[in-house]
Design an enzyme around this catalytic site. Structure first.
Site, short mmCIF file in Angstrom:
data_model
loop_
_atom_site.label_atom_id
_atom_site.label_comp_id
_atom_site.label_asym_id
_atom_site.label_seq_id
_atom_site.Cartn_x
_atom_site.Cartn_y
_atom_site.Cartn_z
N THR A 1 41.43 33.45 37.67
CA THR A 1 41.49 32.08 38.19
C THR A 1 40.23 31.73 38.97
OG1 THR A 1 43.89 32.19 38.31
CG2 THR A 1 42.83 30.53 39.68
N SER B 1 43.42 38.36 33.97
CA SER B 1 43.58 39.79 34.28
C SER B 1 44.42 40.50 33.22
CB SER B 1 44.22 39.95 35.66
OG SER B 1 45.50 39.35 35.70
N THR C 1 44.33 37.54 39.75
CA THR C 1 45.19 38.13 40.79
C THR C 1 46.47 38.74 40.24
OG1 THR C 1 46.16 35.96 41.16
CG2 THR C 1 44.35 36.62 42.62
N ASP C 2 46.87 38.33 39.02
CA ASP C 2 48.17 38.79 38.51
C ASP C 2 48.28 40.31 38.50
OD1 ASP C 2 48.83 36.17 38.22
OD2 ASP C 2 48.92 36.18 36.02
N1 ASP Z 1 46.46 34.29 35.42
C1 ASP Z 1 45.41 34.60 36.31
C2 ASP Z 1 44.92 36.01 36.10
O1 ASP Z 1 45.54 36.94 36.57
C3 ASP Z 1 45.83 34.43 37.70
C4 ASP Z 1 44.73 34.64 38.64
O2 ASP Z 1 43.61 34.87 38.27
O3 ASP Z 1 44.98 34.54 39.81
O4 ASP Z 1 43.89 36.17 35.53
#
Ligand code: ASP
Length: 514
Positions: free
Chosen positions: A64, A112, A143-144
């Site tokens: 993200t 991710s 973050t996932d």
């Molecule tokens: N869907 C995103 C990922 O994990 C969420 C994020 O980046 O926070 O790449």
């Protein structure tokens, strides 16, 4: 200064002495004084030359943070992994250059969830390559599964320099470039800036990988994503944060237990990925227990050749009777290794025998990575069980010092009074106030100078020692007694520490060769 470089170092990449915080040197010194044996030579030069800033490499994977939103007020609808890191770092200038020289390695640009375990393997190598001539690395991810990226790096990177992982909960911008139409209230730029600041500070030297988001610093082993959308999503439930970053102040007041091994090779894990192939890592799955669930998934995984299963059990690790039956059969017939954890989100699971290892307080997704690496590095489940007890659940243990280090302040015994010369002898006092007169005894609770006795001047040795900044017990009879007792205590501490380190090294070596 910002430069971009390819994902692998060129052979002529310039070696560079890393910055070292005084605290790291102090830790090493303390460990050495406490008898830590087989000290590796410390890297030279703790201080960068005047005007020389720490060099930090940002290894970017997307998420993200690099996301392009549909509009400046759109937080939940965006395309992750869009903007190149070099552009995003450019947005942080000129402020960033005030405290770091930054290079960028664009490892990938995806969400991710888009990375395979073989790519995890490659990421470790990329981070190690970057650390070879940088003072620290910042890895950006979605973050996932950031907590999994973080723990993987924590377990595998063979370098003590800071590794900080970060990302964002809101996309960066909505324009064609990273500096155009930035999302209102995006957390990406601040998270990136502060993570580079953290790595540059060297405050987490020997901490392994830490996660930095929302001005908080978390240990890779312990942190988890606790909310699907909030900016303060990351939590360390049992232990809390390692510290935080307030403006330009990095404040660290807790450390992962491995920092105690900073001065020795015990710091390193057995998981040196340069010794195994990138596609050598076997499949490990997670079974989520619930009321009366069936065991077919476990049976199917075993039939498919899955090498390990982590059970996310209820309470302290319980699984349904159908799952238990399937587990017994998979272990017996297919040699599957199981790690028992809890689905509660915190707390420990103990016990375990045969093909079942207790996961301690590792979250299921963290236990999975340790089980995967265990299966890549040993065929002996006893060795793996040991790794779960040591690497998986590292603890501070100072119990060995209890019988060797006195619990109260060590006071030097009263020194023998020095023989005073007769009046008329060389060096004897003549008139009050003339050179050679004893110093007046301290009054009003003043503390005598080191080495001084009541009514006597500090001995020349003590004066010299004080001038040289040496400890007072380095001179005089009292000093000799002090040294002897201190050396006695240190010898005992050395024995205890050596024994403990020897046991640990043997356990780790067994794992490496097993
Ligand atoms: N869907 C995103 C990922 O994990 C969420 C994020 O980046 O926070 O790449």
């Amino acid at each position: 200064m910002v430069t971009t470089r390819p994902a692998r170092n060129t052979p002529d990449s310039r070696p560079r002495a890393g910055l070292r915080r005084a605290v790291a040197a102090a830790t090493a010194g303390l460990l050495a004084a406490a008898g830590a044996v087989a000290l590796e030579p410390l890297a030279p030069a703790a201080v960068a030359a005047d005007g020389d800033k720490p060099k930090i490499v940002v290894v970017a994977t997307g998420g993200t943070l690099a996301g392009k939103a549909g509009g400046r007020d759109t937080y939940t609808s965006y395309r992750a992994g869009t903007y190149p890191m070099a552009d995003m770092v450019g947005v942080l200038q000129p402020e960033l250059s005030a405290f770091a020289d930054v290079e960028v390695v664009q490892f990938g640009n995806a969400g991710s969830g888009g990375y395979s375990i073989a790519q995890y393997h490659d990421l470790t190598i990329a981070v190690e390559d970057a650390l070879a001539d940088a003072d620290g690395v910042v890895v950006t991810t979605g973050t996932d599964t950031m907590e999994e990226f973080a723990y993987w790096l924590d377990l595998t990177v063979q370098n003590k320099k800071p590794v900080v992982i970060t990302g964002a909960m809101r996309p960066w911008a909505a324009g064609n470039t990273a500096s155009e139409s930035m999302v209102l209230g995006t957390d990406g730029p601040a998270n990136l800036l502060q993570s580079i600041r953290l790595a540059a500070s060297q405050e987490t030297y020997c901490f392994g990988t830490v996660l930095s988001l929302n001005d908080e610093v978390h240990a890779a082993r312990d942190v988890t994503k606790g909310n699907s959308t909030r900016n303060d999503t990351f939590v360390t439930r049992m232990s809390g944060v390692l510290g935080w970053i307030d403006g330009s102040d990095v404040i660290i007041n807790r450390a992962p237990a491995r920092v105690l091994d900073c001065a020795t090779n015990d710091w390193f894990t057995p998981f040196d990925l340069r010794t195994v192939a990138r596609d050598a890592h076997k499949r490990v799955e997670i079974f989520y227990n619930a009321q009366a669930v069936g065991g077919e998934a476990i049976t199917a995984w075993a039939d498919a050749g899955v090498a390990g299963v982590v059970t996310a059990g209820t309470g302290a690790g319980g699984i349904s009777s159908a799952a238990g039956t399937a587990r017994t059969a998979a272990a017996r017939d297919k040699g599957v290794w199981f790690v028992s954890t809890t689905r509660t989100g915190s707390g420990s699971v103990s016990g375990g025998s045969g093909n079942i290892i207790a996961g301690g307080d590792l979250l299921p997704q963290k236990a999975r990575l340790l089980l995967m690496l265990s299966r890549s590095f040993t065929e002996d489940i006893a060795v793996a069980r040991g790794w779960f007890q040591t690497l998986g659940s590292p603890t501070f243990d100072s119990s060995a010092l209890a019988d060797t280090v006195p619990p109260t302040r060590v006071v030097d015994p009263e020194p023998e009074p020095e023989p005073q010369p007769e009046p008329g002898e060389t060096g004897a006092p003549t008139e009050p106030g003339t050179p050679g007169e004893p110093a007046p005894a301290p009054t009003d609770g003043a503390v005598p100078a080191p080495g001084a006795t009541d009514g006597a001047s500090p001995s020349p040795a003590a004066t010299d020692a004080a001038a040289a900044g040496a400890l007072p017990f380095t001179g005089g009879t009292a000093g000799t007694v002090g040294i002897v007792s201190l050396l006695g205590a240190l010898a005992l501490a050395i024995g205890a520490t050596t024994l403990w380190q020897h046991r640990r090294r043997v356990a780790l070596e067994r794992g490496l060769t097993g």
